[in-house]
Design an enzyme around this catalytic site. Sequence first.
Site, PDB file in Angstrom:
ATOM      1  N   LYS A  84      -5.201  -9.335  -6.675  1.00 58.82           N
ATOM      2  CA  LYS A  84      -6.397  -9.546  -5.863  1.00 58.82           C
ATOM      3  C   LYS A  84      -7.526  -8.626  -6.324  1.00 58.82           C
ATOM      4  O   LYS A  84      -7.288  -7.489  -6.708  1.00 58.82           O
ATOM      5  CB  LYS A  84      -6.007  -9.232  -4.414  1.00 58.82           C
ATOM      6  CG  LYS A  84      -7.017  -9.555  -3.373  1.00 58.82           C
ATOM      7  CD  LYS A  84      -6.540  -9.086  -1.993  1.00 58.82           C
ATOM      8  CE  LYS A  84      -6.639  -7.589  -1.855  1.00 58.82           C
ATOM      9  NZ  LYS A  84      -6.636  -7.102  -0.458  1.00 58.82           N
ATOM     10  N   LYS A 119       0.824  -1.216   0.000  1.00 66.99           N
ATOM     11  CA  LYS A 119       0.000   0.000   0.000  1.00 66.99           C
ATOM     12  C   LYS A 119       0.851   1.256   0.000  1.00 66.99           C
ATOM     13  O   LYS A 119       0.505   2.255  -0.624  1.00 66.99           O
ATOM     14  CB  LYS A 119      -0.924   0.027   1.220  1.00 66.99           C
ATOM     15  CG  LYS A 119      -2.113  -0.890   1.085  1.00 66.99           C
ATOM     16  CD  LYS A 119      -3.207  -0.490   2.065  1.00 66.99           C
ATOM     17  CE  LYS A 119      -4.429  -1.381   1.886  1.00 66.99           C
ATOM     18  NZ  LYS A 119      -5.499  -1.050   2.822  1.00 66.99           N
ATOM     19  N   LYS A 141     -11.555  -3.400  -3.453  1.00 67.09           N
ATOM     20  CA  LYS A 141     -12.494  -2.275  -3.506  1.00 67.09           C
ATOM     21  C   LYS A 141     -11.877  -1.092  -4.234  1.00 67.09           C
ATOM     22  O   LYS A 141     -12.582  -0.257  -4.774  1.00 67.09           O
ATOM     23  CB  LYS A 141     -12.830  -1.789  -2.088  1.00 67.09           C
ATOM     24  CG  LYS A 141     -13.419  -2.810  -1.150  1.00 67.09           C
ATOM     25  CD  LYS A 141     -13.604  -2.174   0.243  1.00 67.09           C
ATOM     26  CE  LYS A 141     -13.965  -3.172   1.304  1.00 67.09           C
ATOM     27  NZ  LYS A 141     -12.931  -3.271   2.372  1.00 67.09           N
TER      28      LYS A 141
HETATM   29  P1  TYM Z   1     -10.754  -5.709   4.247  1.00 73.30           P
HETATM   30  O1  TYM Z   1     -11.779  -4.705   4.591  1.00 73.30           O
HETATM   31  O2  TYM Z   1      -9.711  -5.341   3.243  1.00 73.30           O
HETATM   32  O3  TYM Z   1     -11.459  -7.010   3.728  1.00 73.30           O
HETATM   33  C1  TYM Z   1     -12.488  -7.615   4.505  1.00 73.30           C
HETATM   34  C2  TYM Z   1     -12.427  -9.123   4.384  1.00 73.30           C
HETATM   35  O4  TYM Z   1     -12.585  -9.515   3.015  1.00 73.30           O
HETATM   36  C3  TYM Z   1     -11.503 -10.339   2.628  1.00 73.30           C
HETATM   37  N1  TYM Z   1     -11.195 -10.077   1.234  1.00 73.30           N
HETATM   38  C4  TYM Z   1     -11.071 -11.020   0.307  1.00 73.30           C
HETATM   39  N2  TYM Z   1     -11.205 -12.351   0.371  1.00 73.30           N
HETATM   40  C5  TYM Z   1     -11.023 -13.047  -0.757  1.00 73.30           C
HETATM   41  N3  TYM Z   1     -10.702 -12.472  -1.949  1.00 73.30           N
HETATM   42  C6  TYM Z   1     -10.558 -11.149  -2.056  1.00 73.30           C
HETATM   43  N4  TYM Z   1     -10.256 -10.588  -3.223  1.00 73.30           N
HETATM   44  C7  TYM Z   1     -10.741 -10.357  -0.885  1.00 73.30           C
HETATM   45  N5  TYM Z   1     -10.683  -9.023  -0.640  1.00 73.30           N
HETATM   46  C8  TYM Z   1     -10.956  -8.875   0.667  1.00 73.30           C
HETATM   47  C9  TYM Z   1     -10.352  -9.943   3.538  1.00 73.30           C
HETATM   48  O5  TYM Z   1      -9.386 -10.957   3.623  1.00 73.30           O
HETATM   49  C10 TYM Z   1     -11.071  -9.700   4.834  1.00 73.30           C
HETATM   50  O6  TYM Z   1     -11.292 -10.910   5.514  1.00 73.30           O
HETATM   51  N6  TYM Z   1      -7.640  -5.584   8.159  1.00 73.30           N
HETATM   52  C11 TYM Z   1      -8.892  -6.119   7.661  1.00 73.30           C
HETATM   53  C12 TYM Z   1     -10.088  -5.726   8.498  1.00 73.30           C
HETATM   54  C13 TYM Z   1      -9.937  -6.025   9.941  1.00 73.30           C
HETATM   55  C14 TYM Z   1     -10.058  -7.280  10.572  1.00 73.30           C
HETATM   56  C15 TYM Z   1      -9.868  -7.041  11.950  1.00 73.30           C
HETATM   57  C16 TYM Z   1     -10.301  -8.572  10.097  1.00 73.30           C
HETATM   58  C17 TYM Z   1      -9.682  -5.113  10.910  1.00 73.30           C
HETATM   59  N7  TYM Z   1      -9.660  -5.728  12.146  1.00 73.30           N
HETATM   60  C18 TYM Z   1      -9.919  -8.084  12.881  1.00 73.30           C
HETATM   61  C19 TYM Z   1     -10.338  -9.596  11.031  1.00 73.30           C
HETATM   62  C20 TYM Z   1     -10.160  -9.368  12.405  1.00 73.30           C
HETATM   63  C21 TYM Z   1      -9.122  -5.588   6.267  1.00 73.30           C
HETATM   64  O7  TYM Z   1      -8.574  -4.598   5.856  1.00 73.30           O
HETATM   65  O8  TYM Z   1     -10.064  -6.264   5.553  1.00 73.30           O
END
Ligand code: TYM
Length: 333
Positions: A195, A112, A198
């Site tokens: 990947k 990032k 969003k």
């Molecule tokens: P975030 O918001 O980027 O994504 C949320 C969840 O979606 C999954 N994900 C995907 N899975 C499969 N293929 C993809 N292309 C894909 N894009 C996103 C992510 O793996 C995630 O599970 N840091 C985390 C949010 C977070 C969190 C936490 C998660 C903050 N605190 C505590 C678990 C526990 C994040 O940025 O996810």
Amino acid sequence: TPRVFSGIKPSGGLTLGNYLGAIKRFVGMQGGEFETVYCVVDMHAITVWQDPTELATATREVAAGYMAAGLDPTKSILFNQSQVSAHAELGWIFNCVARVGWMNRMTQFKDKAGSNAEKVSLGLYAYPSLMAADILLYHATHVPVGEDQKQHVELTRDIAAKFNHDFKVDFFPETEPVIEGPATRVMNLRDGTKKMSKSGESDMERINMLDDADKIAKKFKKAKTDPESLPETLDGLKDRPEARNLVDIYSALNDSTPEAVIAEYAGAGWGQFKPTLADLAVAKLAPISEEMQRLMNDPTEIDRILANGAEKARGIANPILKDTYDIVGFLRG
Ligand code: TYM
């Protein structure tokens, strides 16, 4: 009861990656052996700039996506992170436990920040330590996430272990990342080595949960593939990332396996498989996006549900924070 915690950032619209890699699997863990806590992590979202009005809308959209997909606020705790101040408080303590060297190894930060590491927010750098706080504030042992979050959940284990070691306690549990099924890494439709996210530049790279049937059909039709048809066995998808991705998406949507999809469509060309995949995606996503739209028409109701969930979340989090403060030696009257 063992506890599950997971979260999604409200930074732009939800994608098929979020649905298959996270939300659908959150629903699968609800109502069984676990107590389930699912958060909209708005404090994580602001590690990069978010327009305040859009942040509020995106927060409601994630909450609506949770509920439309089947998360039930009477069965799971659903809330937004900033309403439970203990996240920030434990996050600070973990900033003092985690080491700078650990953060420097986080591949997501490196990706990032790119060559611009001097200009990104300090919050983006410290983010994994707040994520560890999210999880450990509930003593959660199971964290369903996509593949891209694995390193952060492993860091959570390191932070818990160092805390326990430094303070000579056995307080924070070991956390397991739960990364299962065919869609833990849904790829970009235009480039199978990246990947689906969003924030990718082109909307054609991703399926959004709120895309209508025409858009979904068009995006799959235009998805990059190779000239070959579908192989006889899964082995035949080796080194064909775009083809593999579409097969994985199909199997995840259909609660099947890539093997079964190959068995059914062996020899089929993309002209046959892509429309079938688009139909399946529309059949599965349309009812969810309709329900999301309906829920988002009543923002007050969503806010009420999140406030209610936050109240329940504080009931678990505050005692754990209090014990943490005692362990650290913070005085309270
Ligand atoms: P975030 O918001 O980027 O994504 C949320 C969840 O979606 C999954 N994900 C995907 N899975 C499969 N293929 C993809 N292309 C894909 N894009 C996103 C992510 O793996 C995630 O599970 N840091 C985390 C949010 C977070 C969190 C936490 C998660 C903050 N605190 C505590 C678990 C526990 C994040 O940025 O996810």
